[in-house]
Design an enzyme around this catalytic site. Structure first.
Site, PDB file in Angstrom:
ATOM      1  N   ILE A  22     -67.034  44.647 -47.329  1.00 36.27           N
ATOM      2  CA  ILE A  22     -66.187  45.629 -47.999  1.00 36.27           C
ATOM      3  C   ILE A  22     -64.833  45.695 -47.312  1.00 36.27           C
ATOM      4  O   ILE A  22     -63.791  45.812 -47.963  1.00 36.27           O
ATOM      5  CB  ILE A  22     -66.867  47.006 -48.020  1.00 36.27           C
ATOM      6  CG1 ILE A  22     -68.130  46.973 -48.892  1.00 36.27           C
ATOM      7  CG2 ILE A  22     -65.908  48.075 -48.537  1.00 36.27           C
ATOM      8  CD1 ILE A  22     -68.925  48.270 -48.883  1.00 36.27           C
ATOM      9  N   ASN A  86     -64.571  52.898 -42.700  1.00 36.78           N
ATOM     10  CA  ASN A  86     -65.464  52.018 -43.440  1.00 36.78           C
ATOM     11  C   ASN A  86     -66.590  51.445 -42.597  1.00 36.78           C
ATOM     12  O   ASN A  86     -67.634  51.082 -43.132  1.00 36.78           O
ATOM     13  CB  ASN A  86     -64.636  50.877 -44.053  1.00 36.78           C
ATOM     14  CG  ASN A  86     -65.490  49.751 -44.581  1.00 36.78           C
ATOM     15  OD1 ASN A  86     -66.255  49.929 -45.525  1.00 36.78           O
ATOM     16  ND2 ASN A  86     -65.373  48.580 -43.976  1.00 36.78           N
ATOM     17  N   TYR A 150     -79.558  56.155 -41.500  1.00 33.05           N
ATOM     18  CA  TYR A 150     -78.271  55.831 -42.113  1.00 33.05           C
ATOM     19  C   TYR A 150     -77.911  56.882 -43.167  1.00 33.05           C
ATOM     20  O   TYR A 150     -76.770  57.344 -43.248  1.00 33.05           O
ATOM     21  CB  TYR A 150     -78.389  54.448 -42.727  1.00 33.05           C
ATOM     22  CG  TYR A 150     -77.228  53.944 -43.539  1.00 33.05           C
ATOM     23  CD1 TYR A 150     -76.125  53.364 -42.932  1.00 33.05           C
ATOM     24  CD2 TYR A 150     -77.271  53.983 -44.934  1.00 33.05           C
ATOM     25  CE1 TYR A 150     -75.078  52.843 -43.681  1.00 33.05           C
ATOM     26  CE2 TYR A 150     -76.237  53.469 -45.694  1.00 33.05           C
ATOM     27  CZ  TYR A 150     -75.137  52.897 -45.064  1.00 33.05           C
ATOM     28  OH  TYR A 150     -74.110  52.390 -45.821  1.00 33.05           O
ATOM     29  N   LYS A 154     -74.641  59.212 -43.269  1.00 34.90           N
ATOM     30  CA  LYS A 154     -73.700  59.138 -44.377  1.00 34.90           C
ATOM     31  C   LYS A 154     -73.564  60.481 -45.090  1.00 34.90           C
ATOM     32  O   LYS A 154     -72.483  60.829 -45.591  1.00 34.90           O
ATOM     33  CB  LYS A 154     -74.134  58.050 -45.355  1.00 34.90           C
ATOM     34  CG  LYS A 154     -73.998  56.635 -44.802  1.00 34.90           C
ATOM     35  CD  LYS A 154     -72.554  56.284 -44.494  1.00 34.90           C
ATOM     36  CE  LYS A 154     -72.370  54.809 -44.180  1.00 34.90           C
ATOM     37  NZ  LYS A 154     -70.965  54.435 -43.930  1.00 34.90           N
TER      38      LYS A 154
END
Length: 258
Positions: A22, A86, A150, A154
């Site tokens: 990404i 990111n 995770y 997030k």
């Protein structure tokens, strides 16, 4: 002729995890929009070949080292106009894969490190009176799709971005979150190598019938950093091929006439 509000000419953007799947698309899309791009990653080799005006090196798992590296960058080059947080990592895919060390490791990289990177920049942006932050979170922050540590990290980014939006909005700082679904990057390679038919099980969950492209995530980030989104802060945007809109698999398997 009035300049397009979607352009970023004359703006400097700092992108973490710039060497990843990404991240590379982020660099490309921001450059195409006219921005000067500073890339951040763990090692200089990860940033080779990218169209960058500068590099910042730190391991986001090390919060103190990350904060120190950002402090040096700010002192030397000043405050960027925008930041895209990111960098991220996960390997523990279900609860059975977790223990205290794994949990701490994934939160360190995905949440604590993101805070350490952006907190000094938020303060500098607030002092200047303007700035935009974009956090690349995940659909895992919105519902459970595996990767529990995770996902917790997030989800923390969503809460952190909203705190910035509310408490620093009066000083001109905006913060928004992008939640990608499955993105076809090299991070999928190890799964597909183990099971080449894996996408046969993945794609039926997505209303668009495909995975998201890295460029589609990057385009959303460009929008959030541009003046085209000047009235938008504290929002969460799924870029997920429709995954979080509803349960397509349930509709197809249970409700649709066979």
């Amino acid at each position: 002729m009035t300049a397009s509000p979607f352009r970023l000419d004359g703006k400097t953007v700092l992108i973490s995890g710039a060497g990843g799947g990404i991240g590379q698309s982020l660099v490309s899309s921001f450059r195409e929009a006219g921005a000067t791009v500073i890339g951040a990653d763990r090692e200089a080799s990860m940033l080779e070949g990218l169209d960058l005006a500068g590099k910042v090196l730190f391991d986001q798992a090390d919060a103190k080292g990350t904060r120190a590296a950002i402090g040096r960058y700010l002192a030397e080059f000043g405050t960027p106009d925008a930041v895209v947080s990111n960098a991220g990592f996960t390997r523990a895919e279900i609860l059975d894969h977790l223990d205290d060390d794994v949990w701490a490791s994934e939160l360190a990289i995905n949440l604590n490190g993101a805070y350490a990177m952006t907190d000094p920049i938020v303060a500098a942006m607030a002092k200047r009176g303007k700035g935009s932050l974009v956090f690349i979170s995940s659909v895992n922050a919105l519902g459970h799709y595996g990767n529990p540590a995770y996902a917790a990290a997030k989800a923390g980014l969503v809460a952190y971005a909203k705190a910035i939006a509310v408490e620093r909005g009066g000083q001109g700082v905006r913060a928004n979150v992008i939640c990608p679904g499955s993105v076809r990057t090299p991070a999928w390679d190890h799964r597909l190598a183990a099971d080449p038919t894996l996408l046969d099980n993945v794609l039926p969950h997505y209303p668009l019938g495909r995975m998201v492209l890295p460029s589609e995530v990057a385009n959303a980030a460009v929008f959030y950093c541009s003046d085209a989104s000047s009235g938008i802060t504290g929002t969460v945007l799924p870029v997920d091929a429709g995954l979080t809109a509803g349960n397509l698999r349930f509709v197809d398997d249970v409700l649709r006439d066979k």
